[in-house]
Design an enzyme around this catalytic site. Sequence first.
Site, PDB file in Angstrom:
ATOM      1  N   ASP A  19      72.182  25.911  35.354  1.00 22.41           N
ATOM      2  CA  ASP A  19      72.651  25.654  33.979  1.00 22.41           C
ATOM      3  C   ASP A  19      71.668  26.026  32.852  1.00 22.41           C
ATOM      4  OD1 ASP A  19      74.655  24.620  35.552  1.00 22.41           O
ATOM      5  OD2 ASP A  19      74.624  22.605  34.720  1.00 22.41           O
ATOM      6  N   CYS A  23      71.861  17.768  36.540  1.00 20.21           N
ATOM      7  CA  CYS A  23      72.451  18.761  37.451  1.00 20.21           C
ATOM      8  C   CYS A  23      71.481  19.278  38.503  1.00 20.21           C
ATOM      9  CB  CYS A  23      73.081  19.885  36.643  1.00 20.21           C
ATOM     10  SG  CYS A  23      74.552  19.299  35.774  1.00 20.21           S
ATOM     11  N   LYS A  52      81.193  25.378  37.256  1.00 24.08           N
ATOM     12  CA  LYS A  52      81.595  24.019  37.627  1.00 24.08           C
ATOM     13  C   LYS A  52      81.992  23.234  36.393  1.00 24.08           C
ATOM     14  CE  LYS A  52      76.774  22.749  37.349  1.00 24.08           C
ATOM     15  NZ  LYS A  52      76.843  21.727  36.304  1.00 24.08           N
TER      16      LYS A  52
HETATM   17  C1  VGL Z   1      74.445  18.624  32.606  1.00 22.04           C
HETATM   18  C2  VGL Z   1      75.026  16.716  31.480  1.00 22.04           C
HETATM   19  C3  VGL Z   1      76.336  17.129  31.414  1.00 22.04           C
HETATM   20  C4  VGL Z   1      73.364  19.444  33.256  1.00 22.04           C
HETATM   21  C5  VGL Z   1      75.746  19.056  32.556  1.00 22.04           C
HETATM   22  O1  VGL Z   1      73.518  20.668  33.396  1.00 22.04           O
HETATM   23  O2  VGL Z   1      72.339  18.859  33.647  1.00 22.04           O
HETATM   24  N1  VGL Z   1      74.092  17.461  32.071  1.00 22.04           N
HETATM   25  N2  VGL Z   1      76.681  18.305  31.954  1.00 22.04           N
END
Ligand code: VGL
Length: 207
Positions: A8, A151, A106
Site C-alpha cells: 500500500d 496492513c 483489496k
Molecule cells: C490501511 C487503514 C485502512 C493500510 C488501509 O494500508 O495500512 N490502513 N486501510
Amino acid sequence: MRTLVIIDMQNDFIPGGALQVPGGDKIVPVINRLQDKFDLVIATQDWHPENHMSFASNHQGKKPFDKIRWKDTDQVLWPDHCVQNTTGAEFHPGLDTRKVEAIFRKGMDPNIDSYSGFYDNRHEKNTGLTGYLRERNAGELFFCGLAGDVCVQFSIRDAIKEGFSATLVDNATSAIDAGEFERIKTELTEKGCRIISSEALAGPGLR
Ligand code: VGL
Ligand code: ZN
C-alpha cells in the site's frame, strides 16, 4: 525464491494524504534501493469503492478513528482513502514500480475491510496472492510499506499462517501509531517473523 512484498505505498498514506502515515515519504527511497536485492517484487493496493464501510463519512454521526461493530466484526473508521481511480489511490510518484510484476488489490467489497494482502478481515475471501506466490515458488517473503501497524502487520500474520517465511524490513515500513507498532513487532517475532534492517541486505553476497 526471495520476494519483496510492497504494501500500500499509495498517496493517501503519505504525509499530505487523506490517511497519512508519519514518515511514509521517507521510506520511498529505501524501498526503491531494496528492490534490486530480490528475484520477485510484488505490490498491494488498497482500492475502495466510495461507499466503503470503513469510511467514517458513510456512518451518520461517526468520525475518523471511531470504533464500531459492523456485521459482527470490530471496525476502526477511517477518513475516506484510496478511492478507486483517484490520485490518492495511486502509488507514490517516487516509487519505482518497474520491477513490480503483479499488483494485488483489496478492499473492493463495500461491506468488508481488507487489511491483509491475502484475505479480507473476516478471512472469507482470498485475493489469490497465496496461489500466485506458490506458483512462482516464492517461499521467502520480505515485507515493507504502509501502514506497519495495519496492513503490513496483517499481511505478515496471514503469510505465516499460509506457511511462508516472513521478514519485516523495519526501516522500510512506517506506522500510524509508532508506540503500538513496537508492541506489534514483539508479537510478530513470537509468531516467527524475522525483523531486519535494509542494510542487512545491502552488500553483495549478503544473501
Ligand atoms: C490501511 C487503514 C485502512 C493500510 C488501509 O494500508 O495500512 N490502513 N486501510
Ligand atoms: Zn483502507
